[in-house]
Design a protein around this motif. Structure first.
Motif, PDB file in Angstrom:
ATOM      1  N   PRO A 162       1.111  -1.306  -0.065  1.00 52.75           N
ATOM      2  CA  PRO A 162      -0.155   0.110  -0.131  1.00 52.75           C
ATOM      3  C   PRO A 162       1.173   1.102   0.153  1.00 52.75           C
ATOM      4  CG  PRO A 162      -1.549  -1.461   1.414  1.00 52.75           C
ATOM      5  CD  PRO A 162       0.281  -2.103   1.094  1.00 52.75           C
ATOM      6  N   GLN A 163       2.019   1.432   0.651  1.00 52.48           N
ATOM      7  CA  GLN A 163       2.704   2.171   0.500  1.00 52.48           C
ATOM      8  C   GLN A 163       3.490   3.138  -0.528  1.00 52.48           C
ATOM      9  OE1 GLN A 163       4.937   0.646   3.842  1.00 52.48           O
ATOM     10  NE2 GLN A 163       4.692   1.874   4.888  1.00 52.48           N
ATOM     11  N   SER A 164       3.662   1.922  -1.303  1.00 56.64           N
ATOM     12  CA  SER A 164       4.528   2.140  -3.041  1.00 56.64           C
ATOM     13  C   SER A 164       2.698   2.086  -3.800  1.00 56.64           C
ATOM     14  CB  SER A 164       5.196   1.036  -3.234  1.00 56.64           C
ATOM     15  OG  SER A 164       4.749   0.416  -3.382  1.00 56.64           O
ATOM     16  N   GLY A 165       1.864   1.795  -3.603  1.00 55.77           N
ATOM     17  CA  GLY A 165       0.543   1.179  -4.685  1.00 55.77           C
ATOM     18  C   GLY A 165       1.020   0.661  -5.211  1.00 55.77           C
ATOM     19  N   ALA A 166       1.785  -0.408  -5.424  1.00 53.66           N
ATOM     20  CA  ALA A 166       2.643  -1.321  -6.320  1.00 53.66           C
ATOM     21  C   ALA A 166       1.555  -2.745  -5.452  1.00 53.66           C
ATOM     22  CB  ALA A 166       3.173  -2.218  -5.892  1.00 53.66           C
ATOM     23  N   ARG A 167       0.948  -3.458  -7.230  1.00 55.28           N
ATOM     24  CA  ARG A 167       0.697  -4.640  -6.741  1.00 55.28           C
ATOM     25  C   ARG A 167       0.808  -5.833  -7.661  1.00 55.28           C
ATOM     26  NH1 ARG A 167      -5.443  -3.490  -7.260  1.00 55.28           N
ATOM     27  NH2 ARG A 167      -5.587  -3.649  -4.919  1.00 55.28           N
ATOM     28  N   VAL A 168       1.614  -6.748  -7.495  1.00 56.34           N
ATOM     29  CA  VAL A 168       1.810  -8.097  -7.932  1.00 56.34           C
ATOM     30  C   VAL A 168       0.905  -9.146  -8.397  1.00 56.34           C
ATOM     31  CG1 VAL A 168       4.067  -9.269  -8.248  1.00 56.34           C
ATOM     32  CG2 VAL A 168       3.796  -7.357  -7.104  1.00 56.34           C
ATOM     33  N   ARG A 169       0.664  -9.736  -9.357  1.00 62.38           N
ATOM     34  CA  ARG A 169      -0.214 -10.683  -9.671  1.00 62.38           C
ATOM     35  C   ARG A 169       0.676 -12.373 -10.211  1.00 62.38           C
ATOM     36  NH1 ARG A 169      -5.643  -8.526  -9.773  1.00 62.38           N
ATOM     37  NH2 ARG A 169      -5.664  -6.512  -9.616  1.00 62.38           N
ATOM     38  N   GLY A 170       0.016 -13.314  -9.080  1.00 63.70           N
ATOM     39  CA  GLY A 170       0.676 -14.252  -9.848  1.00 63.70           C
ATOM     40  C   GLY A 170       1.728 -14.373  -8.693  1.00 63.70           C
ATOM     41  N   ARG A 171       2.012 -16.180  -8.411  1.00 66.77           N
ATOM     42  CA  ARG A 171       3.253 -16.577  -7.821  1.00 66.77           C
ATOM     43  C   ARG A 171       4.559 -16.225  -7.896  1.00 66.77           C
ATOM     44  NH1 ARG A 171       5.530 -20.855  -7.539  1.00 66.77           N
ATOM     45  NH2 ARG A 171       4.877 -21.671  -8.958  1.00 66.77           N
ATOM     46  N   ARG A 172       4.370 -16.564  -9.704  1.00 58.61           N
ATOM     47  CA  ARG A 172       6.223 -16.411 -10.593  1.00 58.61           C
ATOM     48  C   ARG A 172       6.254 -15.120 -10.289  1.00 58.61           C
ATOM     49  NH1 ARG A 172       3.187 -21.225 -12.380  1.00 58.61           N
ATOM     50  NH2 ARG A 172       4.161 -22.846 -13.280  1.00 58.61           N
ATOM     51  N   LYS A 173       5.645 -14.098 -10.989  1.00 55.82           N
ATOM     52  CA  LYS A 173       5.956 -12.575 -10.628  1.00 55.82           C
ATOM     53  C   LYS A 173       6.022 -12.570  -9.187  1.00 55.82           C
ATOM     54  CE  LYS A 173       3.066 -11.422 -14.857  1.00 55.82           C
ATOM     55  NZ  LYS A 173       1.957 -10.363 -14.712  1.00 55.82           N
ATOM     56  N   ILE A 174       5.265 -12.373  -8.222  1.00 59.27           N
ATOM     57  CA  ILE A 174       5.907 -11.991  -6.611  1.00 59.27           C
ATOM     58  C   ILE A 174       7.287 -13.042  -6.596  1.00 59.27           C
ATOM     59  CG2 ILE A 174       4.953 -12.841  -4.420  1.00 59.27           C
ATOM     60  CD1 ILE A 174       2.594 -13.276  -4.854  1.00 59.27           C
ATOM     61  N   GLN A 175       7.279 -14.078  -6.570  1.00 61.71           N
ATOM     62  CA  GLN A 175       9.560 -15.017  -6.836  1.00 61.71           C
ATOM     63  C   GLN A 175       9.823 -14.527  -7.517  1.00 61.71           C
ATOM     64  OE1 GLN A 175       8.862 -19.220  -6.897  1.00 61.71           O
ATOM     65  NE2 GLN A 175      11.269 -19.048  -7.399  1.00 61.71           N
ATOM     66  N   ALA A 176       9.536 -13.366  -8.609  1.00 57.49           N
ATOM     67  CA  ALA A 176      10.190 -12.766  -9.843  1.00 57.49           C
ATOM     68  C   ALA A 176      11.248 -11.616  -9.510  1.00 57.49           C
ATOM     69  CB  ALA A 176      10.090 -12.432 -10.665  1.00 57.49           C
ATOM     70  N   SER A 177      10.050 -10.876  -8.609  1.00 61.01           N
ATOM     71  CA  SER A 177      10.140  -9.870  -7.694  1.00 61.01           C
ATOM     72  C   SER A 177      11.251  -9.826  -6.942  1.00 61.01           C
ATOM     73  CB  SER A 177       9.139  -9.161  -8.064  1.00 61.01           C
ATOM     74  OG  SER A 177       8.076  -9.177  -6.645  1.00 61.01           O
ATOM     75  N   ARG A 178      10.469 -10.312  -5.776  1.00 64.47           N
ATOM     76  CA  ARG A 178      11.743 -10.289  -4.966  1.00 64.47           C
ATOM     77  C   ARG A 178      12.871 -11.461  -5.184  1.00 64.47           C
ATOM     78  NH1 ARG A 178       6.764 -13.217  -0.895  1.00 64.47           N
ATOM     79  NH2 ARG A 178       5.870 -11.067  -0.700  1.00 64.47           N
ATOM     80  N   ALA A 179      13.376 -11.887  -6.142  1.00 64.13           N
ATOM     81  CA  ALA A 179      14.321 -12.363  -6.690  1.00 64.13           C
ATOM     82  C   ALA A 179      15.083 -10.919  -7.156  1.00 64.13           C
ATOM     83  CB  ALA A 179      14.398 -14.127  -7.065  1.00 64.13           C
ATOM     84  N   ALA A 180      14.552 -10.126  -8.051  1.00 64.99           N
ATOM     85  CA  ALA A 180      15.603  -9.012  -8.503  1.00 64.99           C
ATOM     86  C   ALA A 180      15.668  -8.143  -7.386  1.00 64.99           C
ATOM     87  CB  ALA A 180      14.453  -8.600  -9.498  1.00 64.99           C
ATOM     88  N   GLN A 181      15.194  -8.231  -5.987  1.00 66.48           N
ATOM     89  CA  GLN A 181      16.049  -7.273  -5.219  1.00 66.48           C
ATOM     90  C   GLN A 181      17.241  -7.604  -5.434  1.00 66.48           C
ATOM     91  OE1 GLN A 181      13.054  -7.505  -1.721  1.00 66.48           O
ATOM     92  NE2 GLN A 181      11.690  -6.635  -3.266  1.00 66.48           N
ATOM     93  N   PRO A 182      18.628  -6.247  -5.400  1.00 68.24           N
ATOM     94  CA  PRO A 182      19.749  -6.161  -5.208  1.00 68.24           C
ATOM     95  C   PRO A 182      20.519  -6.860  -3.794  1.00 68.24           C
ATOM     96  CG  PRO A 182      19.196  -4.169  -5.506  1.00 68.24           C
ATOM     97  CD  PRO A 182      17.815  -4.824  -5.637  1.00 68.24           C
ATOM     98  N   ASP A 183      19.809  -5.596  -2.530  1.00 70.22           N
ATOM     99  CA  ASP A 183      19.427  -6.178  -1.387  1.00 70.22           C
ATOM    100  C   ASP A 183      19.791  -7.671  -1.151  1.00 70.22           C
ATOM    101  OD1 ASP A 183      19.785  -3.696  -1.335  1.00 70.22           O
ATOM    102  OD2 ASP A 183      18.072  -2.802  -0.935  1.00 70.22           O
ATOM    103  N   ARG A 184      20.582  -7.897   0.760  1.00 75.41           N
ATOM    104  CA  ARG A 184      20.903  -9.434   1.232  1.00 75.41           C
ATOM    105  C   ARG A 184      19.807  -8.672   2.048  1.00 75.41           C
ATOM    106  NH1 ARG A 184      20.224 -13.759   3.256  1.00 75.41           N
ATOM    107  NH2 ARG A 184      21.988 -15.113   4.018  1.00 75.41           N
TER     108      ARG A 184
END
Length: 122
Positions: A38-60
């Motif tokens: 809610p804070q950014s307004g981002a909405r990710v639809r689908g398990r595969r996209k959720i996983q890909a969005s998290r895997a793409a984050q550069p931070d440890r």
């Protein structure tokens, strides 16, 4: 799925999140799950996209669960996610359907010093 089984699935999810095990971390989601920030307004639809969005984050990331509460199809996890050494206090609200997460909403709060008006009580 009973409450004990959901709690065990949540424990596995957060342990996998902390270990950066993206496959195990996302086993908890329905294929058509929705993740909202809610804070950014981002909405990710689908398990595969959720996983890909998290895997793409550069931070440890590291995850420290403070508490998990819930019953039935509604569960809340309060935790600290630390990105490259910087903590963010987080609440995850998960709604389950047929034993899997169908919707998750995450709220993030950065640490701050207590206000002067509360100093005498903290």
């Amino acid at each position: 799925m009973d409450d004990r089984a959901i709690r065990a699935a949540l424990d596995r999810h957060w342990a996998a999140s902390d270990a950066n095990d993206f496959d195990a971390e996302h086993d908890i989601y329905q294929e058509d799950a929705i993740l909202e920030y809610p804070q950014s307004g981002a909405r990710v639809r689908g398990r595969r996209k959720i996983q890909a969005s998290r895997a793409a984050q550069p931070d440890r990331k590291r995850f420290t669960v403070r508490r998990i509460i819930g019953r039935g199809d509604f569960w809340v996890t309060e935790y600290v996610v630390t990105y490259d050494g910087r903590p963010s206090y987080t609440v995850s609200i998960m709604e389950f359907r047929e034993g899997k997460v169908v919707r998750e909403t995450q709220y993030f709060g950065d640490p701050f010093e207590p206000g002067p008006s509360r100093a005498q009580w903290v």
